[in-house]
Design a protein around this motif. Structure first.
Motif: not given
Length: 59
Positions: A29-51
Motif C-alpha cells: 500500500i505504501n509503495k502504491m501511495g508513493a506513486q500517487g495512488w490512493e487506496l479506495v477499497n480492499v476485498v478478500s474472498h475468504g481465508l487463504a485467498a488473495p486480497m
C-alpha cells in the motif's frame, strides 16, 4: 469539468500458510501511495485467498 480517474487493482497473496501479514500489506500500500495512488477499497474472498486492493489517481 469532471475529474478523470485511472484505476489499478493489486493482488496481495497470503503466505505459504494462508495468512495475511500486515507488514506485507502495508509495504504494498505504501509503495502504491508513493506513486500517487490512493487506496479506495480492499476485498478478500475468504481465508487463504488473495486480497485485492483497489487504487485510484487522477488521469
Amino acid at each position: 469539468m469532471s475529474t478523470r480517474w485511472t484505476f489499478q487493482v493489486v493482488e496481495i497473496k497470503p503466505d505459504v500458510w494462508g495468512r495475511m501479514k500486515a507488514p506485507v500489506m502495508q509495504e504494498q500500500i505504501n509503495k502504491m501511495g508513493a506513486q500517487g495512488w490512493e487506496l479506495v477499497n480492499v476485498v478478500s474472498h475468504g481465508l487463504a485467498a488473495p486480497m485485492y486492493a483497489f487504487f485510484k489517481r487522477e488521469a
